[in-house]
Design a protein around this motif. Sequence first.
Motif, PDB file in Angstrom:
ATOM      1  N   SER A   6      -5.833   2.936  24.545  1.00 26.59           N
ATOM      2  CA  SER A   6      -5.292   4.167  24.204  1.00 26.59           C
ATOM      3  C   SER A   6      -5.711   4.971  22.997  1.00 26.59           C
ATOM      4  CB  SER A   6      -3.594   3.853  24.001  1.00 26.59           C
ATOM      5  OG  SER A   6      -3.577   2.832  22.995  1.00 26.59           O
ATOM      6  N   ILE A   7      -5.328   6.106  23.116  1.00 23.36           N
ATOM      7  CA  ILE A   7      -6.128   6.940  21.842  1.00 23.36           C
ATOM      8  C   ILE A   7      -5.127   7.798  21.090  1.00 23.36           C
ATOM      9  CG2 ILE A   7      -7.808   8.860  21.491  1.00 23.36           C
ATOM     10  CD1 ILE A   7      -9.487   7.730  23.718  1.00 23.36           C
ATOM     11  N   SER A   8      -5.090   7.944  19.820  1.00 22.70           N
ATOM     12  CA  SER A   8      -3.954   8.321  19.010  1.00 22.70           C
ATOM     13  C   SER A   8      -4.677   9.215  17.667  1.00 22.70           C
ATOM     14  CB  SER A   8      -3.026   7.543  18.656  1.00 22.70           C
ATOM     15  OG  SER A   8      -3.373   6.471  18.002  1.00 22.70           O
ATOM     16  N   MET A   9      -3.838   9.960  17.382  1.00 16.58           N
ATOM     17  CA  MET A   9      -4.138  10.582  15.820  1.00 16.58           C
ATOM     18  C   MET A   9      -2.673   9.951  14.947  1.00 16.58           C
ATOM     19  SD  MET A   9      -4.236  14.508  15.464  1.00 16.58           S
ATOM     20  CE  MET A   9      -2.526  15.063  14.729  1.00 16.58           C
ATOM     21  N   ASN A  10      -3.447   9.711  13.769  1.00 14.98           N
ATOM     22  CA  ASN A  10      -2.278   9.468  12.707  1.00 14.98           C
ATOM     23  C   ASN A  10      -1.806  10.592  12.122  1.00 14.98           C
ATOM     24  OD1 ASN A  10      -2.293   6.620  12.756  1.00 14.98           O
ATOM     25  ND2 ASN A  10      -4.460   6.369  11.740  1.00 14.98           N
ATOM     26  N   LEU A  11      -0.506  10.371  11.655  1.00 19.11           N
ATOM     27  CA  LEU A  11       0.340  11.696  11.221  1.00 19.11           C
ATOM     28  C   LEU A  11       0.451  11.685   9.848  1.00 19.11           C
ATOM     29  CD1 LEU A  11       2.580  11.656  14.495  1.00 19.11           C
ATOM     30  CD2 LEU A  11       0.715  13.163  14.103  1.00 19.11           C
ATOM     31  N   SER A  12       0.331  12.937   9.344  1.00 19.50           N
ATOM     32  CA  SER A  12       0.314  12.928   7.864  1.00 19.50           C
ATOM     33  C   SER A  12       1.738  12.957   7.081  1.00 19.50           C
ATOM     34  CB  SER A  12      -0.495  14.239   7.322  1.00 19.50           C
ATOM     35  OG  SER A  12       0.247  15.066   7.696  1.00 19.50           O
ATOM     36  N   ASN A  13       2.690  13.327   7.947  1.00 17.78           N
ATOM     37  CA  ASN A  13       4.155  13.312   7.369  1.00 17.78           C
ATOM     38  C   ASN A  13       5.174  12.588   8.108  1.00 17.78           C
ATOM     39  OD1 ASN A  13       4.345  15.011   5.077  1.00 17.78           O
ATOM     40  ND2 ASN A  13       3.860  16.714   6.243  1.00 17.78           N
ATOM     41  N   LEU A  14       4.732  11.485   8.695  1.00 18.65           N
ATOM     42  CA  LEU A  14       5.745  10.630   9.424  1.00 18.65           C
ATOM     43  C   LEU A  14       5.402   9.271   8.922  1.00 18.65           C
ATOM     44  CD1 LEU A  14       6.048  11.628  13.262  1.00 18.65           C
ATOM     45  CD2 LEU A  14       7.370  12.248  11.336  1.00 18.65           C
ATOM     46  N   LEU A  15       5.877   8.806   7.884  1.00 16.70           N
ATOM     47  CA  LEU A  15       5.279   7.649   6.964  1.00 16.70           C
ATOM     48  C   LEU A  15       6.386   6.776   6.580  1.00 16.70           C
ATOM     49  CD1 LEU A  15       4.002  10.300   4.243  1.00 16.70           C
ATOM     50  CD2 LEU A  15       2.495   9.056   6.208  1.00 16.70           C
ATOM     51  N   THR A  16       6.040   5.600   6.526  1.00 20.25           N
ATOM     52  CA  THR A  16       6.797   4.137   6.245  1.00 20.25           C
ATOM     53  C   THR A  16       6.253   3.562   4.929  1.00 20.25           C
ATOM     54  OG1 THR A  16       7.528   3.625   8.593  1.00 20.25           O
ATOM     55  CG2 THR A  16       7.617   2.085   6.606  1.00 20.25           C
ATOM     56  N   THR A  17       6.964   3.493   3.890  1.00 18.10           N
ATOM     57  CA  THR A  17       6.582   2.725   2.674  1.00 18.10           C
ATOM     58  C   THR A  17       7.338   1.434   2.775  1.00 18.10           C
ATOM     59  OG1 THR A  17       6.419   4.910   1.647  1.00 18.10           O
ATOM     60  CG2 THR A  17       6.321   2.973   0.476  1.00 18.10           C
ATOM     61  N   THR A  18       6.502   0.397   2.644  1.00 11.50           N
ATOM     62  CA  THR A  18       6.860  -0.989   2.488  1.00 11.50           C
ATOM     63  C   THR A  18       6.702  -1.808   1.246  1.00 11.50           C
ATOM     64  OG1 THR A  18       7.330  -0.723   5.065  1.00 11.50           O
ATOM     65  CG2 THR A  18       7.442  -3.048   3.759  1.00 11.50           C
ATOM     66  N   THR A  19       7.495  -2.466   0.606  1.00  8.22           N
ATOM     67  CA  THR A  19       7.229  -3.390  -0.398  1.00  8.22           C
ATOM     68  C   THR A  19       7.574  -4.937   0.193  1.00  8.22           C
ATOM     69  OG1 THR A  19       7.508  -1.925  -2.265  1.00  8.22           O
ATOM     70  CG2 THR A  19       7.621  -4.219  -2.651  1.00  8.22           C
ATOM     71  N   VAL A  20       6.838  -5.807   0.030  1.00  8.47           N
ATOM     72  CA  VAL A  20       6.984  -7.330   0.438  1.00  8.47           C
ATOM     73  C   VAL A  20       6.633  -8.029  -0.919  1.00  8.47           C
ATOM     74  CG1 VAL A  20       6.119  -9.234   1.742  1.00  8.47           C
ATOM     75  CG2 VAL A  20       6.257  -6.764   2.771  1.00  8.47           C
ATOM     76  N   GLU A  21       7.630  -8.893  -1.137  1.00  5.24           N
ATOM     77  CA  GLU A  21       7.471  -9.864  -2.324  1.00  5.24           C
ATOM     78  C   GLU A  21       8.017 -11.445  -1.964  1.00  5.24           C
ATOM     79  OE1 GLU A  21       8.315 -10.239  -7.088  1.00  5.24           O
ATOM     80  OE2 GLU A  21      10.269  -9.878  -5.735  1.00  5.24           O
ATOM     81  N   PHE A  22       6.784 -12.289  -2.016  1.00  6.73           N
ATOM     82  CA  PHE A  22       7.089 -13.718  -1.559  1.00  6.73           C
ATOM     83  C   PHE A  22       7.514 -14.135  -2.952  1.00  6.73           C
ATOM     84  CE2 PHE A  22       4.219 -12.451   1.918  1.00  6.73           C
ATOM     85  CZ  PHE A  22       4.945 -12.731   3.079  1.00  6.73           C
ATOM     86  N   ASP A  23       8.535 -14.875  -2.781  1.00  2.56           N
ATOM     87  CA  ASP A  23       9.076 -15.539  -4.231  1.00  2.56           C
ATOM     88  C   ASP A  23       9.657 -16.794  -4.063  1.00  2.56           C
ATOM     89  OD1 ASP A  23      10.469 -16.172  -6.620  1.00  2.56           O
ATOM     90  OD2 ASP A  23      10.764 -14.100  -7.118  1.00  2.56           O
ATOM     91  N   PRO A  24       9.327 -18.118  -4.553  1.00  2.00           N
ATOM     92  CA  PRO A  24       9.725 -19.451  -4.359  1.00  2.00           C
ATOM     93  C   PRO A  24      11.306 -19.433  -4.779  1.00  2.00           C
ATOM     94  CG  PRO A  24       7.901 -19.416  -5.674  1.00  2.00           C
ATOM     95  CD  PRO A  24       7.981 -17.842  -5.649  1.00  2.00           C
TER      96      PRO A  24
END
Length: 332
Positions: free
Chosen positions: A36-54
């Motif tokens: 498949s072929i696509s284009m990334n979109l400048s204004n549909l965005l996800t921000t994600t923070t991940v923290e691994f912590d004992p």
Amino acid sequence: MKNEYMKATALAPSNIAFIKYWGKKNEDLRLPVNGSISMNLSNLLTTTTVEFDPDYKKDDVIFINDDLDHSVGEKRIITHLDRIRSRAQIKVKAKVVSKNNFPSGTGLSSSASGFAALTLAASRAAGLHLFEKELTILARLGSGSACRSIPDGFTEWLSGNSSETSYAISIYPPDYWDIVDIVAIVSDDKKEVSSTEGQKLADSSAFASLRFSKINNKIKFLKQYLRVKNFTKFGELVEAEALEMHAIMMTSIPSLLYIMPESLKIMHLVKKWMTEGYEVYFTLNTGQDIHLICQEKNRGKIYQLLSEISEVKQIIVNKPSKGARLLNEHLF
Ligand code: PMV
């Protein structure tokens, strides 16, 4: 013992497919029947923070500004964290906080931006430094279309015949072509059948084998129109491809009907605007929200025409964008 590297934040764009992914040849590995072929979109965005912590006793997944989308539910996210933990050889639990700047589950591919951002943030937080190709393979295992949100600009997902050979690459950078993707949001209603479930039915359509036998030729033409920047040929093919995917959906057994009356109304208006001299093409995925593709010179007019339609609740203008990237600022 806590390490600073155990926390990371990534931003990833959603993408719009010009040649669609609908149907898998291997369910577990999420290997698509076709590239498949696509284009990334400048204004549909996800921000994600991940923290691994004992100190964390269990994985905790929090969505800001949004309900947990059933197609990208908590279980699927934890399964993805498990993949990354196993790769990094760690057992620590994680806290994941994620934010979309657009509604999820309405056909705007929030699973693409979501799993691309999660893959980059979680792998980096787990101490992995993966090459782009490996990131796309990992993102694909979370959600197929997410692999195309990792590289920059216009991207191609090579279907492959194993996990290692099914990955995405950038075919042109974001500034290659100043085309615009204008999204019309017509409703926040969530789709009833997730794309993961819907895709399982693709083979039951009488037209599936015909589509798959001709798709490589279509990919060749699409790439040729992209290369020479022939917007008319490109737009006609993109629009026909979206309808072909929906023809497969509609003729699946049981049938799948993702096109809603509001989207259909806009599709007819697009045809009318074309006769009035405004060159614009539509495409849509598994939901009511619709993408209109035009050239920069027609952006203002198309925006104005869309804003006059009562069913249109919100308009989001996108340019071709960079892929997933790390951010220095965390969400928590
Ligand atoms: O990656 P998934 O399972 O969300 O599938 C998405 C498929 C379409 O959006 C309908 C088409 C595509 O190629 O993006």
